[in-house]
Design a protein around this motif. Structure first.
Motif, PDB file in Angstrom:
ATOM      1  N   ALA A 177      65.231  45.109  70.712  1.00 42.22           N
ATOM      2  CA  ALA A 177      65.038  46.148  69.777  1.00 42.22           C
ATOM      3  C   ALA A 177      65.090  45.333  68.387  1.00 42.22           C
ATOM      4  CB  ALA A 177      66.048  47.064  69.719  1.00 42.22           C
ATOM      5  N   GLY A 178      64.298  46.035  67.339  1.00 40.50           N
ATOM      6  CA  GLY A 178      64.481  45.475  66.035  1.00 40.50           C
ATOM      7  C   GLY A 178      64.142  46.802  64.945  1.00 40.50           C
ATOM      8  N   LEU A 262      53.084  31.887  58.970  1.00 40.62           N
ATOM      9  CA  LEU A 262      51.949  32.725  59.887  1.00 40.62           C
ATOM     10  C   LEU A 262      53.172  33.068  61.077  1.00 40.62           C
ATOM     11  CD1 LEU A 262      49.338  33.709  61.095  1.00 40.62           C
ATOM     12  CD2 LEU A 262      49.133  31.215  61.975  1.00 40.62           C
ATOM     13  N   LEU A 263      53.212  34.513  61.272  1.00 39.12           N
ATOM     14  CA  LEU A 263      54.125  35.114  62.464  1.00 39.12           C
ATOM     15  C   LEU A 263      52.899  35.548  63.561  1.00 39.12           C
ATOM     16  CD1 LEU A 263      55.504  35.218  59.740  1.00 39.12           C
ATOM     17  CD2 LEU A 263      56.475  37.229  60.596  1.00 39.12           C
ATOM     18  N   PRO A 264      52.754  34.710  64.464  1.00 42.00           N
ATOM     19  CA  PRO A 264      51.574  34.882  65.294  1.00 42.00           C
ATOM     20  C   PRO A 264      51.841  35.992  66.421  1.00 42.00           C
ATOM     21  CG  PRO A 264      52.461  32.927  65.893  1.00 42.00           C
ATOM     22  CD  PRO A 264      53.276  33.104  64.602  1.00 42.00           C
ATOM     23  N   ARG A 285      53.468  27.656  58.093  1.00 40.10           N
ATOM     24  CA  ARG A 285      54.511  27.382  58.902  1.00 40.10           C
ATOM     25  C   ARG A 285      54.591  28.511  59.789  1.00 40.10           C
ATOM     26  NH1 ARG A 285      58.352  26.420  53.811  1.00 40.10           N
ATOM     27  NH2 ARG A 285      56.479  27.206  52.798  1.00 40.10           N
ATOM     28  N   GLU A 286      54.584  28.157  61.253  1.00 36.59           N
ATOM     29  CA  GLU A 286      54.669  29.140  62.113  1.00 36.59           C
ATOM     30  C   GLU A 286      56.073  29.743  62.228  1.00 36.59           C
ATOM     31  OE1 GLU A 286      54.812  29.111  66.918  1.00 36.59           O
ATOM     32  OE2 GLU A 286      54.492  27.449  66.038  1.00 36.59           O
ATOM     33  N   ILE A 287      56.290  31.003  62.512  1.00 35.31           N
ATOM     34  CA  ILE A 287      57.493  31.558  62.541  1.00 35.31           C
ATOM     35  C   ILE A 287      57.384  32.371  63.898  1.00 35.31           C
ATOM     36  CG2 ILE A 287      59.294  33.316  61.964  1.00 35.31           C
ATOM     37  CD1 ILE A 287      59.068  32.491  59.404  1.00 35.31           C
ATOM     38  N   SER A 288      58.104  31.807  65.147  1.00 34.97           N
ATOM     39  CA  SER A 288      57.890  32.430  66.453  1.00 34.97           C
ATOM     40  C   SER A 288      59.411  32.188  66.921  1.00 34.97           C
ATOM     41  CB  SER A 288      57.089  31.574  67.541  1.00 34.97           C
ATOM     42  OG  SER A 288      55.742  31.588  66.947  1.00 34.97           O
ATOM     43  N   CYS A 289      59.492  33.494  67.994  1.00 41.71           N
ATOM     44  CA  CYS A 289      60.662  33.418  68.543  1.00 41.71           C
ATOM     45  C   CYS A 289      60.750  33.752  70.107  1.00 41.71           C
ATOM     46  CB  CYS A 289      61.545  34.642  67.929  1.00 41.71           C
ATOM     47  SG  CYS A 289      60.632  36.163  68.083  1.00 41.71           S
ATOM     48  N   HIS A 303      62.012  40.335  65.116  1.00 39.60           N
ATOM     49  CA  HIS A 303      62.641  39.366  65.173  1.00 39.60           C
ATOM     50  C   HIS A 303      62.197  38.175  64.360  1.00 39.60           C
ATOM     51  CE1 HIS A 303      65.792  40.461  68.581  1.00 39.60           C
ATOM     52  NE2 HIS A 303      64.820  41.335  68.380  1.00 39.60           N
ATOM     53  N   GLN A 304      60.689  38.246  64.300  1.00 40.54           N
ATOM     54  CA  GLN A 304      59.914  37.345  63.333  1.00 40.54           C
ATOM     55  C   GLN A 304      60.181  37.644  61.833  1.00 40.54           C
ATOM     56  OE1 GLN A 304      56.281  38.140  65.705  1.00 40.54           O
ATOM     57  NE2 GLN A 304      55.651  35.910  65.189  1.00 40.54           N
ATOM     58  N   PHE A 305      60.059  38.725  61.472  1.00 40.86           N
ATOM     59  CA  PHE A 305      60.603  39.281  60.014  1.00 40.86           C
ATOM     60  C   PHE A 305      62.024  38.836  59.759  1.00 40.86           C
ATOM     61  CE2 PHE A 305      58.109  43.436  60.543  1.00 40.86           C
ATOM     62  CZ  PHE A 305      56.528  42.447  60.498  1.00 40.86           C
ATOM     63  N   ASP A 306      63.039  38.834  60.590  1.00 44.76           N
ATOM     64  CA  ASP A 306      64.424  38.487  60.490  1.00 44.76           C
ATOM     65  C   ASP A 306      64.486  37.016  60.186  1.00 44.76           C
ATOM     66  OD1 ASP A 306      66.926  38.648  60.263  1.00 44.76           O
ATOM     67  OD2 ASP A 306      67.297  38.187  62.355  1.00 44.76           O
ATOM     68  N   ARG A 307      63.672  36.200  60.927  1.00 44.97           N
ATOM     69  CA  ARG A 307      63.599  34.695  60.355  1.00 44.97           C
ATOM     70  C   ARG A 307      62.986  34.677  59.277  1.00 44.97           C
ATOM     71  NH1 ARG A 307      63.031  31.531  66.304  1.00 44.97           N
ATOM     72  NH2 ARG A 307      64.530  32.898  67.443  1.00 44.97           N
ATOM     73  N   LEU A 308      61.891  35.270  58.927  1.00 46.36           N
ATOM     74  CA  LEU A 308      61.096  35.081  57.661  1.00 46.36           C
ATOM     75  C   LEU A 308      62.040  35.399  56.710  1.00 46.36           C
ATOM     76  CD1 LEU A 308      58.478  34.820  56.136  1.00 46.36           C
ATOM     77  CD2 LEU A 308      58.086  37.236  56.440  1.00 46.36           C
ATOM     78  N   ALA A 309      62.916  36.480  56.630  1.00 42.71           N
ATOM     79  CA  ALA A 309      63.535  36.921  55.313  1.00 42.71           C
ATOM     80  C   ALA A 309      64.574  35.757  55.226  1.00 42.71           C
ATOM     81  CB  ALA A 309      64.389  38.202  55.751  1.00 42.71           C
TER      82      ALA A 309
END
Length: 338
Positions: A177-178, A262-264, A285-289, A303-309
């Motif tokens: 969940a997020g 970029l969050l694909p 820069r890729e942000i993937s999880c 989860h991607q937003f969390d890494r982006l922040a």
């Protein structure tokens, strides 16, 4: 473009210890190498013990954990929340809605609580609705997304003999969940929403994924509860992601060179590579999880937003995309750290 909404705090939740390919392979009776070759995902989490079958968590519990973390990050209390929007393809029950169960766990009352029935695009659809509610006068709200797929895993002997088109669902997905606190003013993580895309594009097209629900009055189904046309997904999703990229950039008034992150879409790690090749944003820069969480559906964008922040600096910009293959929906959002 003037922002009408900000991601002020982000929270995430995953159940239990991570399950690696060796453990999942033992449960399914397939080789870990087959899982790696098929999807490229290393880990995932389940709200169910694969050895004993014990269910150790619910979607409502995971969503409440993520929402509490998001409120803490934003520096807000439940009393500051004016609405809750929850997106999921796998609610705990048909009624009461998981959205109202989460609101109850958080101590939220006398406010709108919406539930969107959606697959991977649902998190961004929830963001779109939350943004509209802020524009209508709300001060802050919670947008939440999550899925628990363990209930569709039939681990009785013989799972490995299932057709590859059915077995792929066993190795793609995980539970999680997020949540994000959406505010009308820049607070906390201060990620400004510059544009949101949401397009249904499946008119006249067969679905790429079907998840059935059977009631007591239904006939016993002849086929599996979940089916997936993985070949169609491989064919269509990269192109849909590229279309969403250009449409979302246009909504925000950005050029490709304006994008720092970029969050694909996150179906699987191998699929992410195919999508990135098609998107061709070499400066971003890729942000993937997905390699570490599995495909958690509506939880993944958070989860991607969390890494982006954690990574973005003031003035940096990000583009996030999500594609739903059930009946073909493409979504996107442009975010800027302010």
């Amino acid at each position: 473009m003037t922002a009408t909404a900000f991601l002020a705090g982000i929270g995430t939740a995953l159940p239990g210890a991570p399950v690696d390919n060796a453990a999942l392979g033992r449960a399914l009776g397939v080789s870990p190498e087959w899982i790696d070759v098929f999807v490229g995902t290393r880990l995932r989490h389940f709200a169910r013990d694969l050895d004993t079958g014990e269910v150790r968590g619910t979607l409502a519990g995971l969503c409440a954990r993520a929402a509490t973390q998001a409120l803490d990050r934003a520096g807000l209390d439940p009393a500051d929340v004016d609405f809750l929007v929850l997106a999921t393809a796998t609610p705990d029950r048909l009624l009461p809605t998981t959205a109202t169960e989460v609101a109850d766990r958080l101590g939220l009352g006398q406010l709108p609580a919406y539930q969107l029935q959606a697959g991977c695009s649902g998190a961004l659809q929830a963001l779109e609705l939350g943004r509209a509610l802020l524009a209508g006068g709300a001060g802050a709200g919670l947008v939440v997304g999550g899925d628990v797929t363990h209930r569709h895993l039939d681990l009785r002997p013989g799972a490995a003999r299932r057709p590859a088109g059915e077995l792929v669902n066993y190795v793609l997905f995980g539970d999680g969940a997020g949540a994000a606190v959406l505010t009308a003013q820049p607070l906390g993580d201060r990620l400004a929403v510059r544009g949101v895309l949401h397009r249904f594009t499946g008119l006249g097209r067969d679905p790429g994924q079907i998840v059935h629900w059977y009631g007591a009055g239904d006939a016993v189904p002849d086929g599996p509860a979940v089916t997936e046309d993985y070949k169609a997904i491989e064919e269509f999703v990269p192109g849909m992601a590229a279309e969403a990229l250009w449409e979302t950039l246009e909504l925000a008034g950005w050029q490709p060179q304006d994008v720092d992150y970029l969050l694909p879409p996150q179906l699987s790690r191998h699929m992410t590579h195919r999508i990135l090749d098609r998107l061709a944003l070499p400066g971003a820069r890729e942000i993937s999880c997905v390699s570490d969480t599995g495909n958690t559906g509506n939880a993944l964008p958070f989860h991607q937003f969390d890494r982006l922040a954690a990574a973005a600096r003031p003035g940096e910009r990000a583009l996030a995309l999500a594609v739903e293959s059930s009946k073909w929906i493409r979504t996107g959002v442009c975010l800027e750290k302010v």
